[in-house]
Design a protein around this motif. Structure first.
Motif, mmCIF file in Angstrom:
data_model
loop_
_atom_site.group_PDB
_atom_site.id
_atom_site.type_symbol
_atom_site.label_atom_id
_atom_site.label_comp_id
_atom_site.label_asym_id
_atom_site.label_seq_id
_atom_site.Cartn_x
_atom_site.Cartn_y
_atom_site.Cartn_z
ATOM 1 N N LEU A 190 0.836 -1.201 0.000
ATOM 2 C CA LEU A 190 0.000 0.000 0.000
ATOM 3 C C LEU A 190 0.871 1.252 0.000
ATOM 4 C CD1 LEU A 190 -2.833 1.257 0.089
ATOM 5 C CD2 LEU A 190 -2.678 1.171 2.588
ATOM 6 N N LYS B 264 -8.285 -1.640 5.266
ATOM 7 C CA LYS B 264 -8.413 -2.808 4.381
ATOM 8 C C LYS B 264 -7.209 -2.956 3.446
ATOM 9 C CE LYS B 264 -13.424 -2.848 4.333
ATOM 10 N NZ LYS B 264 -14.637 -2.762 3.527
ATOM 11 N N GLN B 265 -6.224 -2.046 3.581
ATOM 12 C CA GLN B 265 -5.024 -2.047 2.738
ATOM 13 C C GLN B 265 -5.422 -2.113 1.265
ATOM 14 O OE1 GLN B 265 -2.827 -5.301 4.529
ATOM 15 N NE2 GLN B 265 -1.847 -3.882 5.933
ATOM 16 N N LYS B 266 -6.193 -1.097 0.865
ATOM 17 C CA LYS B 266 -6.761 -1.057 -0.478
ATOM 18 C C LYS B 266 -6.547 0.323 -1.084
ATOM 19 C CE LYS B 266 -11.298 -1.536 -2.691
ATOM 20 N NZ LYS B 266 -12.693 -1.878 -2.436
ATOM 21 N N ILE C 205 -7.525 -1.876 -8.976
ATOM 22 C CA ILE C 205 -7.735 -1.940 -7.532
ATOM 23 C C ILE C 205 -6.732 -2.919 -6.926
ATOM 24 C CG2 ILE C 205 -9.400 -2.492 -5.706
ATOM 25 C CD1 ILE C 205 -11.559 -2.067 -8.027
ATOM 26 N N HIS D 160 -5.550 -4.695 -3.290
ATOM 27 C CA HIS D 160 -6.061 -5.013 -1.955
ATOM 28 C C HIS D 160 -5.214 -6.139 -1.393
ATOM 29 C CE1 HIS D 160 -8.959 -7.409 0.567
ATOM 30 N NE2 HIS D 160 -8.902 -6.261 1.193
ATOM 31 N N THR D 161 -4.736 -5.968 -0.167
ATOM 32 C CA THR D 161 -3.983 -7.055 0.464
ATOM 33 C C THR D 161 -4.728 -7.533 1.700
ATOM 34 O OG1 THR D 161 -2.650 -5.575 1.821
ATOM 35 C CG2 THR D 161 -1.764 -6.168 -0.331
ATOM 36 N N GLU D 162 -4.555 -8.808 1.987
ATOM 37 C CA GLU D 162 -5.172 -9.377 3.183
ATOM 38 C C GLU D 162 -4.415 -10.627 3.598
ATOM 39 O OE1 GLU D 162 -9.191 -10.900 2.524
ATOM 40 O OE2 GLU D 162 -8.720 -11.025 0.413
#
Length: 149
Positions: A21, A80-82, A103, A105-107
């Motif tokens: 991010l 949400k690291q987005k 987009i 996004h990390t999770e």
């Protein structure tokens, strides 16, 4: 054949999501040092670095051709690291797509950290191909970044 669509790529990464991010939001100029054969520059044109509404120019090589795209940071969700980029001009959308959003996004999934890239797009007409080669290129850039940061 649908004119709008979505392509999704998920990659296991070795770094925490906040590292990705940070590089996308505040330090995209580092892409050119990490993978100079793919990304040549990322210039802040308008706004503050990392701020929603900021305009950046991406200079890169895709399919053997040097290209430039203009993108606006549309949204950021640190929790949400987005981060969402809206591609508003340049080679990627010219004569091909009405809209294109990229987009990131990390999770965390189990013991793994996963980076998901989503391309949301609307083609100008049915003869325009899906942006699969761009997605493949983007995933290769992300793998390079994961190895180097």
């Amino acid at each position: 054949m649908a004119l709008s669509g979505k392509l999704i790529c998920s990659l296991d990464i070795s770094k925490k999501g906040d590292v990705f991010l940070d590089i996308f939001r505040y330090n995209p100029h580092e892409f050119s040092a990490i993978c100079p054969h793919k990304v040549h520059a990322c210039e802040l044109i308008e706004g503050d670095r990392g701020a929603v509404g900021s305009l950046v120019h991406w200079h890169y090589t895709h399919e053997g051709k040097k290209k430039i795209d203009k993108a606006v940071i549309e949204a950021v969700d640190e929790e949400k690291q987005k981060i969402v980029f809206d591609v508003i001009g340049g080679d990627l959308v010219e004569d091909k797509y009405k809209t294109m959003k990229v987009i990131f996004h990390t999770e965390k999934k189990g013991d793994a950290q996963v980076l998901t890239v989503t391309l949301e797009f609307e083609k100008l007409n049915t003869t325009v191909p899906y942006p699969t080669s761009f997605m493949d290129w983007f995933c290769s850039v992300l793998k390079d970044i994961d190895l180097c940061i």
